[in-house]
Design a protein around this motif. Structure first.
Motif, PDB file in Angstrom:
ATOM      1  N   ASP A 153     -15.946 -60.632  43.171  1.00 47.74           N
ATOM      2  CA  ASP A 153     -16.196 -60.989  44.202  1.00 47.74           C
ATOM      3  C   ASP A 153     -17.883 -60.433  44.353  1.00 47.74           C
ATOM      4  O   ASP A 153     -18.071 -59.796  45.060  1.00 47.74           O
ATOM      5  N   THR A 155     -20.703 -60.411  45.491  1.00 47.94           N
ATOM      6  CA  THR A 155     -21.688 -60.384  46.750  1.00 47.94           C
ATOM      7  C   THR A 155     -21.124 -59.021  47.489  1.00 47.94           C
ATOM      8  O   THR A 155     -21.638 -59.093  48.501  1.00 47.94           O
ATOM      9  N   ASN A 156     -19.834 -58.942  47.174  1.00 51.31           N
ATOM     10  CA  ASN A 156     -19.693 -57.085  48.015  1.00 51.31           C
ATOM     11  C   ASN A 156     -20.635 -55.837  46.976  1.00 51.31           C
ATOM     12  O   ASN A 156     -20.304 -54.697  48.069  1.00 51.31           O
ATOM     13  N   LYS A 193     -28.144 -54.143  45.314  1.00 54.01           N
ATOM     14  CA  LYS A 193     -28.219 -55.116  46.563  1.00 54.01           C
ATOM     15  C   LYS A 193     -29.813 -54.701  47.172  1.00 54.01           C
ATOM     16  O   LYS A 193     -30.280 -53.478  47.175  1.00 54.01           O
ATOM     17  N   PRO A 195     -31.127 -56.025  50.293  1.00 55.71           N
ATOM     18  CA  PRO A 195     -31.018 -57.312  51.642  1.00 55.71           C
ATOM     19  C   PRO A 195     -31.130 -57.746  52.033  1.00 55.71           C
ATOM     20  O   PRO A 195     -32.951 -56.994  51.941  1.00 55.71           O
ATOM     21  N   GLU A 197     -32.891 -60.674  55.786  1.00 57.92           N
ATOM     22  CA  GLU A 197     -31.765 -61.932  56.539  1.00 57.92           C
ATOM     23  C   GLU A 197     -32.445 -63.233  55.737  1.00 57.92           C
ATOM     24  O   GLU A 197     -32.144 -64.504  56.814  1.00 57.92           O
ATOM     25  N   ARG A 199     -33.080 -64.374  52.957  1.00 58.27           N
ATOM     26  CA  ARG A 199     -31.663 -64.875  52.207  1.00 58.27           C
ATOM     27  C   ARG A 199     -30.789 -65.457  51.710  1.00 58.27           C
ATOM     28  O   ARG A 199     -30.166 -64.349  52.805  1.00 58.27           O
ATOM     29  N   SER A 200     -29.890 -66.870  51.528  1.00 57.21           N
ATOM     30  CA  SER A 200     -29.176 -67.434  51.787  1.00 57.21           C
ATOM     31  C   SER A 200     -27.703 -65.536  51.027  1.00 57.21           C
ATOM     32  O   SER A 200     -27.927 -64.844  50.565  1.00 57.21           O
ATOM     33  N   LYS A 201     -26.714 -66.002  50.813  1.00 53.81           N
ATOM     34  CA  LYS A 201     -25.689 -64.793  51.062  1.00 53.81           C
ATOM     35  C   LYS A 201     -25.259 -64.739  49.161  1.00 53.81           C
ATOM     36  O   LYS A 201     -25.244 -63.441  48.822  1.00 53.81           O
ATOM     37  N   HIS A 202     -26.329 -65.669  48.188  1.00 59.83           N
ATOM     38  CA  HIS A 202     -26.050 -65.279  47.123  1.00 59.83           C
ATOM     39  C   HIS A 202     -27.382 -64.745  46.595  1.00 59.83           C
ATOM     40  O   HIS A 202     -27.428 -65.026  45.146  1.00 59.83           O
ATOM     41  N   GLU A 203     -28.353 -64.674  47.334  1.00 54.73           N
ATOM     42  CA  GLU A 203     -29.884 -64.079  47.353  1.00 54.73           C
ATOM     43  C   GLU A 203     -29.572 -62.453  47.835  1.00 54.73           C
ATOM     44  O   GLU A 203     -30.574 -62.199  48.109  1.00 54.73           O
ATOM     45  N   GLN A 204     -28.491 -61.875  47.734  1.00 52.83           N
ATOM     46  CA  GLN A 204     -29.167 -60.001  48.732  1.00 52.83           C
ATOM     47  C   GLN A 204     -29.370 -59.479  47.587  1.00 52.83           C
ATOM     48  O   GLN A 204     -29.059 -58.336  47.445  1.00 52.83           O
TER      49      GLN A 204
END
Length: 414
Positions: A153, A155-156, A193, A195, A197, A199-204
């Motif tokens: 995953d 996103t981790n 990463k 990061p 706030e 942007r979406s979860k898949h745009e970090q």
């Protein structure tokens, strides 16, 4: 839906014959000599002997002389302009001999990295890195997986990239960095990463082009594959400590890491699967020959036990996997990336699983010799078992296939 032609085209058929001759009659003997000279130093890093360098350059020079170079460049102004279906037949031949892909500049992770640089790189990236990669003068690595998170995953991922003026500062560790152990590896494509706030979860996360000789980069160790360091390719565990790279090392924009990675991984996944078909064909050939050369209990091995059924099932499984691979290739040629994705996931699960089964049966026919250095089967098994993790483990791909299947039956988010 457009008509589906999965056959070998008139364009690619003579090319496949040329590749088959080059791979099996020219590359294979040199491959054996090259492998016999492999060794690593006390730090786990690999260095080429004078003879190994000569072998590599001899293979590449002969490939270019014969016009056998950069076939993987599908849908591109460069290369042969093959479709993905046509390339599937080429890649199957490459799967018969371990070094054939590198001999013709069609090996991972370079092919995927070159696609990234061609699609998303700046003019400077293309001149500095893509050009020598296309010429086979350097190699590259793809740095994504991390030791401390479940990287299936993505996103981790926690490897950090922080903007500081006109530079990015990189910190963190990556492992299973395939290709980073090769002394010719000069550039990385790296996910980090970044990061926000907004942007979406898949745009970090973002993707970067990184010079492999950057200050602050270090190799901690080679990752062992079934007890072997897989030299010279090498799957390295690496650390970045305040590594500074130019601001224009960023690909596309901040937060586009997943966009770039999916553009890269789709073709790479299916290239692996195509070569798996070739590995399975080679294993079945070895199995059949051995079963007719050796006798036990007064009969040739082919006529003992369930070996007839084993041989028949192997042929059936190869043909099924080849058709699925060709359909996935056709989907890549004719559908959007989203629509083609389930087909890529299906063959990514099935091809190495099928190949492993046939290699295992061939090892059984050979007995103890089958797991020794006297046949290529042990190395083939190691490579195909590892492939079930590369570019996403089976469970992740099965999840994608199941989600697509269930969407037709429920309004729930799956």
């Amino acid at each position: 839906m457009s008509s589906m032609d999965l056959g070998m085209s008139d364009k690619v058929a003579p090319l496949v014959e040329k590749i088959r001759d080059f791979t099996r009659n020219f590359v294979a003997p040199l491959n054996e000599e090259f492998d016999s000279l492999i060794g690593t130093g006390p730090d786990g890093r690999f260095s080429y002997s004078e003879r190994q360098t000569e072998i590599l350059e001899t293979m590449k020079a002969e490939a270019r002389k014969r016009g056998l170079w950069n076939f993987w460049l599908t849908d591109s102004e460069e290369g042969y302009g093959l479709s993905t279906v046509e390339y599937a037949y080429v890649a199957e031949e490459l799967g018969w001999v371990h070094m054939a892909s590198e001999a013709m500049n069609c090996s991972a992770p370079d092919t995927g990295n070159m696609e990234v640089l061609e699609r998303y790189g700046t003019d400077e990236h293309k001149e500095k890195w893509l050009k020598p990669l296309l010429e086979g003068k350097i190699r590259s690595a793809y740095l994504m997986t991390e030791p401390d998170v479940a990287s299936s995953d993505a996103t981790n991922l926690e490897f950090s990239a922080v903007r500081d003026g006109d530079e990015w500062v990189l910190n963190g560790e990556k492992y299973w960095s395939s290709g980073a152990g090769d002394p010719r590896c000069k550039v990385f494509i790296l996910m980090a990463k970044t990061p926000s706030e907004e942007r979406s979860k898949h745009e970090q996360h973002s993707m970067f082009v990184v010079d492999a000789e950057s200050e602050g980069y270090e190799v901690l160790r080679p990752m062992m594959v079934f007890g072997h360091d897989d030299a010279p390719h090498g799957h390295m565990h690496v650390r970045f400590t305040n590594v500074r790279i130019p601001a224009d090392s960023l690909l596309i924009r901040e937060g586009a890491g997943f966009e770039v990675s999916q553009g890269r991984l789709g073709p790479g996944r299916i290239h692996h699967c195509m070569r798996s078909i070739g590995q399975a064909e080679k294993a079945l050939q070895l199995l059949c020959k051995r079963s007719l050369e050796r006798e036990a209990f007064g009969k040739q091995l082919a006529f003992l036990g369930a070996n007839f059924d084993i041989i028949a099932e192997a042929r059936i499984k190869i043909e099924q996997a080849r058709l699925l691979c060709l359909k996935a290739a056709w989907a890549m040629d004719t559908m959007s990336k989203r629509d083609a994705a389930p087909w890529i996931s299906m063959i990514k699960v099935e091809a190495p699983r099928m190949s492993l089964k046939i290699i295992d049966e061939a090892m059984q026919i050979y007995g103890g010799t089958g797991i020794s250095q006297d046949t290529p089967l042990a190395q083939m098994y190691q490579g195909q078992r590892t492939l079930r993790f590369a570019d996403g483990p089976d469970s992740v791909h099965r999840r994608q296939v199941a989600r697509k299947e269930l969407r037709g039956y429920t309004n729930q988010k799956v």
